[in-house]
Design a protein around this motif. Sequence first.
Motif, PDB file in Angstrom:
ATOM      1  N   ASN A 129       0.845  -1.267   0.036  1.00 29.65           N
ATOM      2  CA  ASN A 129      -0.203   0.132   0.006  1.00 29.65           C
ATOM      3  C   ASN A 129       0.996   1.354  -0.047  1.00 29.65           C
ATOM      4  O   ASN A 129       1.873   0.832   0.752  1.00 29.65           O
ATOM      5  N   LEU A 130       0.198   1.976  -0.502  1.00 31.31           N
ATOM      6  CA  LEU A 130       0.508   3.740  -0.689  1.00 31.31           C
ATOM      7  C   LEU A 130       0.330   4.780  -0.753  1.00 31.31           C
ATOM      8  O   LEU A 130      -1.054   4.509  -0.855  1.00 31.31           O
ATOM      9  N   GLY A 131       0.520   5.389   0.359  1.00 32.01           N
ATOM     10  CA  GLY A 131      -0.637   6.807   0.649  1.00 32.01           C
ATOM     11  C   GLY A 131      -0.252   8.007   1.212  1.00 32.01           C
ATOM     12  O   GLY A 131       1.414   8.221   1.593  1.00 32.01           O
ATOM     13  N   ILE A 132      -1.202   8.677   1.199  1.00 30.27           N
ATOM     14  CA  ILE A 132      -0.666  10.571   1.992  1.00 30.27           C
ATOM     15  C   ILE A 132      -1.643  10.579   2.716  1.00 30.27           C
ATOM     16  O   ILE A 132      -2.988   9.759   2.615  1.00 30.27           O
ATOM     17  N   GLY A 133      -1.225  11.501   3.871  1.00 30.72           N
ATOM     18  CA  GLY A 133      -2.197  11.618   5.219  1.00 30.72           C
ATOM     19  C   GLY A 133      -1.723  13.321   5.779  1.00 30.72           C
ATOM     20  O   GLY A 133      -0.555  12.866   5.928  1.00 30.72           O
ATOM     21  N   LEU A 153      -5.810  12.040   9.221  1.00 37.85           N
ATOM     22  CA  LEU A 153      -6.900  12.313   7.694  1.00 37.85           C
ATOM     23  C   LEU A 153      -5.611  11.198   6.836  1.00 37.85           C
ATOM     24  O   LEU A 153      -4.324  11.751   6.641  1.00 37.85           O
ATOM     25  N   SER A 154      -6.188  10.649   6.271  1.00 37.81           N
ATOM     26  CA  SER A 154      -5.333   9.938   5.186  1.00 37.81           C
ATOM     27  C   SER A 154      -6.340   9.283   4.271  1.00 37.81           C
ATOM     28  O   SER A 154      -6.730   8.846   4.001  1.00 37.81           O
ATOM     29  N   LEU A 155      -5.693   8.653   3.261  1.00 38.63           N
ATOM     30  CA  LEU A 155      -6.756   8.096   1.556  1.00 38.63           C
ATOM     31  C   LEU A 155      -4.739   7.741   1.084  1.00 38.63           C
ATOM     32  O   LEU A 155      -3.903   7.734   0.878  1.00 38.63           O
TER      33      LEU A 155
END
Length: 285
Positions: free
Chosen positions: A181-185, A200-202
Motif C-alpha cells: 500500500n501507498l498513501g498520503i495523510g 486523515l489519510s487516503l
Amino acid sequence: MLTNASFRTILVGLIFVANAALADDTKSDGLSDKGFSFFVGLAGSSVRYQENTGAIKSKAQTNNLIINSGALYAIDHDYLLSIENQSTFYPGNATESWNATSPFSAGGYSFNTGLLQQDDFSLSQSSTRLFLHKRIANEWFVMGGPSFNTNSFKRSAFVAAQPGVNTSSVVEETASEILVNLGIGLESEQVLNRPDHYSLSLTAGVPVWRRVTNTDNPGDTFTNIQGYDVWLEGRYSWAIKNNIQIGLWGQLSNSSRGSQTIGLAELPNSRLETAGYGLELLWKL
C-alpha cells in the motif's frame, strides 16, 4: 508456510521490540511525548458485497460490529511507525440475491432475466496494517507498507427462484491476502498534553499474494491477484485528561478483485464496499 495469523504475530512482536529499542533515544531527543495507542470500542460497519460472472450478478448488504485497535510510534522527527488491526466482532446476517441480467442457458435449462436464487449471507473480516510514515511538510506524511487481510464468507438456506438452479446447504469461502500500500495523510502525531488529535489519510493498495478456498470446490485454491483496494480514513478526538482522549473514527473503503477459472470452478469478479464508524479511546502512557 506462514499463515496470516503467523504474519500478524511476527509483526506485533517486531513492533514491541522496535518500540523498546527506540524508547531511550526518543526520551533523549524529546520524541517520547509523541505517538499514542488507540482502541475503537463501539464501532460498526455497513458492508455491501457484489459478485459478477457472465449474465449473473449477486448483491448483499449487511451490518457488522467491529473492533479496531493499534498504535502510532515516533521513530525520529521525520518518521513514524503505525500498526492497526481491524476485525469483525459480531457479523450480521443478510439476504443475498442472485439475478440474471439477461436470458441464458446452462446445464440443459433455460433461465429468464430476474431473480435466480437467494441465501443467507454473513461476512467476517480481519485486517492488519504495518505502515512507515515519512514527513513531507509540517503535519503531512507519505506512508506505505503491507496489509494482511482475511475475509470469511458463509452462505446458507439457499432458495431457488427458477427451475434448474443448483442449491447447497452451507457454503463457506475464505480469502487470505497480502497487499502493498501507498498513501498520503495528515497526522497531528500527539495525544499527550494536547487539547485534541486529528488525522486523515487516503491509501491505495494492490494484492501481491492471495489464496481463496471454497467448500463447493474443496480441491481448488484460487491465487489470482488482480484487483485493488482504496480507503479513506479519519479520526478526531478531544482531551479528557492530559494523556487520554475520546473521539470519533470513520473509514470508507472499496475493494475490487478479478475472476479466475480452474477447470469447471470459477471465482467471480467481486467488489466489497465498507463504511466503518465508531467511538474511540486514545492514550499515551
